[in-house]
Design a protein around this motif. Structure first.
Motif, mmCIF file in Angstrom:
data_model
loop_
_atom_site.group_PDB
_atom_site.id
_atom_site.type_symbol
_atom_site.label_atom_id
_atom_site.label_comp_id
_atom_site.label_asym_id
_atom_site.label_seq_id
_atom_site.Cartn_x
_atom_site.Cartn_y
_atom_site.Cartn_z
ATOM 1 N N ASP A 1 0.862 -1.177 0.000
ATOM 2 C CA ASP A 1 0.000 0.000 0.000
ATOM 3 C C ASP A 1 0.899 1.228 0.000
ATOM 4 O OD1 ASP A 1 -2.380 -1.416 2.368
ATOM 5 O OD2 ASP A 1 -2.253 -1.616 0.189
ATOM 6 N N HIS B 1 -3.168 4.526 -1.904
ATOM 7 C CA HIS B 1 -3.574 3.579 -2.940
ATOM 8 C C HIS B 1 -3.492 2.184 -2.334
ATOM 9 C CE1 HIS B 1 -3.413 1.005 -6.484
ATOM 10 N NE2 HIS B 1 -3.837 2.023 -7.198
ATOM 11 N N SER B 2 -4.619 1.493 -2.322
ATOM 12 C CA SER B 2 -4.703 0.203 -1.668
ATOM 13 C C SER B 2 -4.352 -0.917 -2.633
ATOM 14 C CB SER B 2 -6.117 0.002 -1.124
ATOM 15 O OG SER B 2 -6.201 -1.196 -0.395
ATOM 16 N N ARG B 3 -3.381 -1.726 -2.283
ATOM 17 C CA ARG B 3 -2.952 -2.846 -3.123
ATOM 18 C C ARG B 3 -4.062 -3.888 -3.232
ATOM 19 N NH1 ARG B 3 -2.471 -6.683 -5.656
ATOM 20 N NH2 ARG B 3 -0.633 -7.941 -6.132
ATOM 21 N N ARG B 4 -4.822 -4.053 -2.158
ATOM 22 C CA ARG B 4 -5.812 -5.129 -2.086
ATOM 23 C C ARG B 4 -6.861 -5.019 -3.181
ATOM 24 N NH1 ARG B 4 -10.116 -5.376 2.757
ATOM 25 N NH2 ARG B 4 -10.760 -3.516 1.635
ATOM 26 N N ASP B 5 -7.360 -3.806 -3.394
ATOM 27 C CA ASP B 5 -8.458 -3.657 -4.349
ATOM 28 C C ASP B 5 -8.236 -2.517 -5.323
ATOM 29 O OD1 ASP B 5 -10.630 -2.162 -1.809
ATOM 30 O OD2 ASP B 5 -8.697 -1.558 -2.632
ATOM 31 N N SER B 6 -7.025 -1.957 -5.299
ATOM 32 C CA SER B 6 -6.645 -0.862 -6.197
ATOM 33 C C SER B 6 -7.493 0.394 -6.016
ATOM 34 C CB SER B 6 -6.723 -1.306 -7.668
ATOM 35 O OG SER B 6 -5.776 -2.321 -7.925
ATOM 36 N N ARG B 7 -8.156 0.504 -4.896
ATOM 37 C CA ARG B 7 -8.945 1.705 -4.634
ATOM 38 C C ARG B 7 -8.042 2.806 -4.103
ATOM 39 N NH1 ARG B 7 -14.660 0.686 -1.821
ATOM 40 N NH2 ARG B 7 -14.766 2.883 -2.387
ATOM 41 N N THR B 8 -8.498 4.027 -4.299
ATOM 42 C CA THR B 8 -7.752 5.178 -3.827
ATOM 43 C C THR B 8 -8.593 5.960 -2.829
ATOM 44 O OG1 THR B 8 -8.556 6.468 -5.721
ATOM 45 C CG2 THR B 8 -6.422 5.374 -5.965
ATOM 46 N N LEU C 1 -4.391 -8.568 3.111
ATOM 47 C CA LEU C 1 -5.586 -9.008 2.392
ATOM 48 C C LEU C 1 -6.873 -8.507 3.045
ATOM 49 C CD1 LEU C 1 -4.650 -12.691 1.495
ATOM 50 C CD2 LEU C 1 -4.718 -10.703 -0.024
ATOM 51 N N ASN C 2 -6.827 -8.273 4.348
ATOM 52 C CA ASN C 2 -8.049 -7.905 5.067
ATOM 53 C C ASN C 2 -8.071 -6.445 5.491
ATOM 54 O OD1 ASN C 2 -6.020 -8.074 6.905
ATOM 55 N ND2 ASN C 2 -7.208 -9.132 8.469
ATOM 56 N N ARG D 1 -7.586 -2.268 4.015
ATOM 57 C CA ARG D 1 -7.277 -1.325 2.952
ATOM 58 C C ARG D 1 -6.218 -0.351 3.454
ATOM 59 N NH1 ARG D 1 -8.952 3.805 3.671
ATOM 60 N NH2 ARG D 1 -10.738 4.306 5.013
#
Length: 127
Positions: free
Chosen positions: A33, A51-58, A103-104, A106
């Motif tokens: 992240d 920027h979250s690696r888990r779900d690519s959300r910003t 994984l759990n 963000r």
């Protein structure tokens, strides 16, 4: 050795734009992240985007939402912060930071969650 190096800071007029870069070496950013933080003199460090690696959300702080955009280029192992419509209150030292992705969970805007930091780049907004 894990290293983050920011660049792109400059003097810009109000209303102008800058793009900051954060180049990583010694590790693959794709597994982390990434956060951008800033600190103005006499003020606390502020988390402004991640920027979250888990779900690519910003995610963005309210102070920059709609004006700043975080992105990453894994091929270049680099993260960017595009800053538009800059205001005098955006002047600060800007830092990127990295945290191993979970994984759990963000990404967050709290600085304590990031063990790896760059040295910072200065942004000045003035006419």
């Amino acid at each position: 050795q894990l290293q983050l190096v920011e660049s792109g800071g400059d003097l810009v007029q109000p209303g102008g734009s800058l793009r900051l870069s954060c180049a990583a070496s010694g590790f693959a950013l794709d597994y982390f992240d990434i956060g951008w933080f800033r600190q103005a003199p006499g003020k606390e460090r502020e988390g402004i985007s991640c920027h979250s690696r888990r779900d690519s959300r910003t995610y963005y702080a309210d102070s920059v939402k709609g004006r700043f955009t975080i992105s990453r280029d894994n091929a270049k192992n680099t993260v960017y912060l595009q800053m538009n419509s800059l205001k005098p209150e955006d002047a600060a030292a800007y830092y990127c930071a990295a945290a191993p992705a979970k994984l759990n969970r963000r990404c967050g805007l709290g600085s304590s969650g990031y063990p790896h930091w760059g040295q910072g780049t200065q942004v000045t907004v003035s006419s």
